[in-house]
Structures are given as C-alpha cells and as structure tokens.
Design a protein around this motif. Structure first.
Motif, PDB file in Angstrom:
ATOM      1  N   GLY A  42      93.754  13.004   2.766  1.00 59.74           N
ATOM      2  CA  GLY A  42      93.201  14.347   2.623  1.00 59.74           C
ATOM      3  C   GLY A  42      92.310  14.494   1.402  1.00 59.74           C
ATOM      4  N   THR A  43      92.717  13.897   0.302  1.00 63.48           N
ATOM      5  CA  THR A  43      91.904  13.947  -0.914  1.00 63.48           C
ATOM      6  C   THR A  43      90.576  13.234  -0.707  1.00 63.48           C
ATOM      7  N   GLY A  44      90.626  12.059  -0.127  1.00 59.44           N
ATOM      8  CA  GLY A  44      89.392  11.314   0.139  1.00 59.44           C
ATOM      9  C   GLY A  44      88.492  12.025   1.142  1.00 59.44           C
ATOM     10  N   TRP A  45      89.101  12.615   2.166  1.00 59.63           N
ATOM     11  CA  TRP A  45      88.322  13.309   3.196  1.00 59.63           C
ATOM     12  C   TRP A  45      87.613  14.523   2.611  1.00 59.63           C
ATOM     13  N   ARG A  46      88.339  15.326   1.849  1.00 63.95           N
ATOM     14  CA  ARG A  46      87.712  16.504   1.249  1.00 63.95           C
ATOM     15  C   ARG A  46      86.632  16.118   0.237  1.00 63.95           C
ATOM     16  N   THR A  47      86.870  15.054  -0.507  1.00 63.93           N
ATOM     17  CA  THR A  47      85.866  14.574  -1.451  1.00 63.93           C
ATOM     18  C   THR A  47      84.615  14.127  -0.702  1.00 63.93           C
ATOM     19  N   ALA A  48      84.806  13.390   0.388  1.00 65.36           N
ATOM     20  CA  ALA A  48      83.658  12.928   1.181  1.00 65.36           C
ATOM     21  C   ALA A  48      82.890  14.112   1.764  1.00 65.36           C
ATOM     22  N   LEU A  49      83.603  15.115   2.259  1.00 67.64           N
ATOM     23  CA  LEU A  49      82.917  16.304   2.786  1.00 67.64           C
ATOM     24  C   LEU A  49      82.066  16.965   1.710  1.00 67.64           C
ATOM     25  N   MET A  50      82.642  17.154   0.541  1.00 71.73           N
ATOM     26  CA  MET A  50      81.932  17.833  -0.537  1.00 71.73           C
ATOM     27  C   MET A  50      80.721  17.042  -1.017  1.00 71.73           C
ATOM     28  N   GLU A  51      80.845  15.734  -1.042  1.00 72.38           N
ATOM     29  CA  GLU A  51      79.746  14.911  -1.558  1.00 72.38           C
ATOM     30  C   GLU A  51      78.696  14.575  -0.504  1.00 72.38           C
ATOM     31  N   GLN A  52      79.104  14.377   0.730  1.00 72.61           N
ATOM     32  CA  GLN A  52      78.186  13.853   1.741  1.00 72.61           C
ATOM     33  C   GLN A  52      77.498  14.923   2.588  1.00 72.61           C
ATOM     34  N   VAL A  53      78.079  16.109   2.666  1.00 70.42           N
ATOM     35  CA  VAL A  53      77.524  17.170   3.505  1.00 70.42           C
ATOM     36  C   VAL A  53      76.696  18.105   2.633  1.00 70.42           C
ATOM     37  N   PRO A  54      75.478  18.402   3.042  1.00 65.71           N
ATOM     38  CA  PRO A  54      74.648  19.325   2.257  1.00 65.71           C
ATOM     39  C   PRO A  54      75.345  20.680   2.121  1.00 65.71           C
ATOM     40  N   PRO A  55      75.187  21.317   0.953  1.00 68.46           N
ATOM     41  CA  PRO A  55      75.881  22.583   0.706  1.00 68.46           C
ATOM     42  C   PRO A  55      75.620  23.658   1.762  1.00 68.46           C
ATOM     43  N   ASP A  56      74.401  23.705   2.310  1.00 69.34           N
ATOM     44  CA  ASP A  56      74.103  24.749   3.300  1.00 69.34           C
ATOM     45  C   ASP A  56      74.771  24.492   4.648  1.00 69.34           C
ATOM     46  N   ALA A  57      75.301  23.294   4.888  1.00 77.17           N
ATOM     47  CA  ALA A  57      75.978  22.977   6.152  1.00 77.17           C
ATOM     48  C   ALA A  57      77.480  22.782   5.979  1.00 77.17           C
ATOM     49  N   LEU A  58      77.951  22.817   4.753  1.00 76.78           N
ATOM     50  CA  LEU A  58      79.352  22.495   4.475  1.00 76.78           C
ATOM     51  C   LEU A  58      80.332  23.412   5.206  1.00 76.78           C
ATOM     52  N   SER A  59      80.069  24.688   5.228  1.00 79.66           N
ATOM     53  CA  SER A  59      80.968  25.628   5.893  1.00 79.66           C
ATOM     54  C   SER A  59      81.079  25.309   7.386  1.00 79.66           C
ATOM     55  N   ARG A  60      79.953  25.076   8.039  1.00 80.00           N
ATOM     56  CA  ARG A  60      79.969  24.743   9.477  1.00 80.00           C
ATOM     57  C   ARG A  60      80.708  23.442   9.743  1.00 80.00           C
ATOM     58  N   VAL A  61      80.403  22.426   8.961  1.00 80.29           N
ATOM     59  CA  VAL A  61      81.028  21.110   9.155  1.00 80.29           C
ATOM     60  C   VAL A  61      82.530  21.203   8.930  1.00 80.29           C
ATOM     61  N   ALA A  62      82.948  21.882   7.880  1.00 79.37           N
ATOM     62  CA  ALA A  62      84.382  22.019   7.592  1.00 79.37           C
ATOM     63  C   ALA A  62      85.087  22.795   8.700  1.00 79.37           C
ATOM     64  N   ASN A  63      84.436  23.817   9.235  1.00 83.69           N
ATOM     65  CA  ASN A  63      85.048  24.594  10.316  1.00 83.69           C
ATOM     66  C   ASN A  63      85.165  23.788  11.597  1.00 83.69           C
ATOM     67  N   PHE A  64      84.158  23.006  11.937  1.00 84.78           N
ATOM     68  CA  PHE A  64      84.264  22.145  13.122  1.00 84.78           C
ATOM     69  C   PHE A  64      85.344  21.090  12.923  1.00 84.78           C
ATOM     70  N   ASP A  65      85.460  20.583  11.719  1.00 88.34           N
ATOM     71  CA  ASP A  65      86.512  19.616  11.404  1.00 88.34           C
ATOM     72  C   ASP A  65      87.888  20.244  11.625  1.00 88.34           C
ATOM     73  N   MET A  66      88.085  21.445  11.101  1.00 84.79           N
ATOM     74  CA  MET A  66      89.377  22.124  11.262  1.00 84.79           C
ATOM     75  C   MET A  66      89.632  22.488  12.718  1.00 84.79           C
ATOM     76  N   LEU A  67      88.607  22.918  13.436  1.00 85.26           N
ATOM     77  CA  LEU A  67      88.770  23.264  14.849  1.00 85.26           C
ATOM     78  C   LEU A  67      89.259  22.054  15.640  1.00 85.26           C
ATOM     79  N   GLY A  68      88.628  20.903  15.402  1.00 88.71           N
ATOM     80  CA  GLY A  68      89.054  19.687  16.091  1.00 88.71           C
ATOM     81  C   GLY A  68      90.483  19.303  15.751  1.00 88.71           C
ATOM     82  N   SER A  69      90.849  19.491  14.503  1.00 86.91           N
ATOM     83  CA  SER A  69      92.212  19.165  14.083  1.00 86.91           C
ATOM     84  C   SER A  69      93.227  20.111  14.707  1.00 86.91           C
TER      85      SER A  69
END
Length: 132
Positions: A42-69
C-alpha cells in the motif's frame, strides 16, 4: 516496486494457512505477516500514484483504482459463497492462496512494473500552480 508485489504476495500465507492448518496461533502469526505485506504494498502503491500520475489526473486515477478494488469485494463474496457449497472449503482456500501469490508475483513479469523507479530521492519542491 518488486518489494511491493512480493509484500502483497505474502497475504497468501494466511489464506493458505486457513485451509491447510486453521489453528489460532498459526493464523495469527500468518495474519501479522500478511498485514505487514499489504502495508508495504500500500505504501509503495500510493507513492507510485503520487509520483507517476500527473496532479490534474490523480483524483480520477485514484477513484478508478478504488472502484476496481471495491468491485472485487462483492464479486469475491458471491464467488466464494457459491464455491463453498460446491467444493471442499480447505481445498478452495489453498488453491486460492496459490492463485493469489502467483498472480501477485506474475505482475513482476511486466517490464514496466518491474522497472518502475522513484522519481527522485529528495523531497519535491513546490512550483507555482502545483502542490506535491
């Protein structure tokens, strides 16, 4: 990312122990190991999301990630409820542990996952218009 996926694969231990040797002492120890593995992932995944996903898309990407989970939870409940009425529960649990560990570790066969690196080892600096 290698350590993250190895960490998440450790969650197969309590699942397998539940089917193989469901004694409280062994299950408690396995659950602690599995929980530690999930936290590493979880720590590595959240770190990768924060670093690899552009800030303007982070909310969408995180929500799709949670939806799939979260979709997997009721789907798994339905599947395992049905399987428990059709097969030996211990066998289902041991096979599930093997499939879980194999799937988690097979993710490392994808080169872009295996080679994913931290963007920087130093703290990020604030730039105008972005917050990190």
């Amino acid at each position: 990312m290698e350590a993250d996926f190895v960490g998440v694969s450790v969650m197969a231990i309590p699942l397998g122990m539940l089917g193989f040797r469901p004694e409280a002492w062994f299950l408690a120890t396995a659950a602690v190991l599995g929980g530690a593995g999930i936290e590493i992932f979880g720590t590595g995944w959240r770190t990768a999301l924060m670093e690899q996903v552009p800030p303007d898309a982070l909310s969408r990407v995180a929500n799709f990630d949670m939806l799939g989970s979260f979709i997997a939870i009721p789907a798994g409940t339905l599947l395992y409820g049905w399987l428990a009425t059709r097969a030996d529960v211990a066998t289902v649990l041991v096979i599930s542990a093997i499939v879980y560990a194999t799937t988690a570790l097979a993710t490392l066969l994808v080169p872009s996952v295996r080679r994913l690196q931290r963007l920087s080892s130093s703290p990020t600096t604030l730039t105008s218009g972005s917050v990190r």
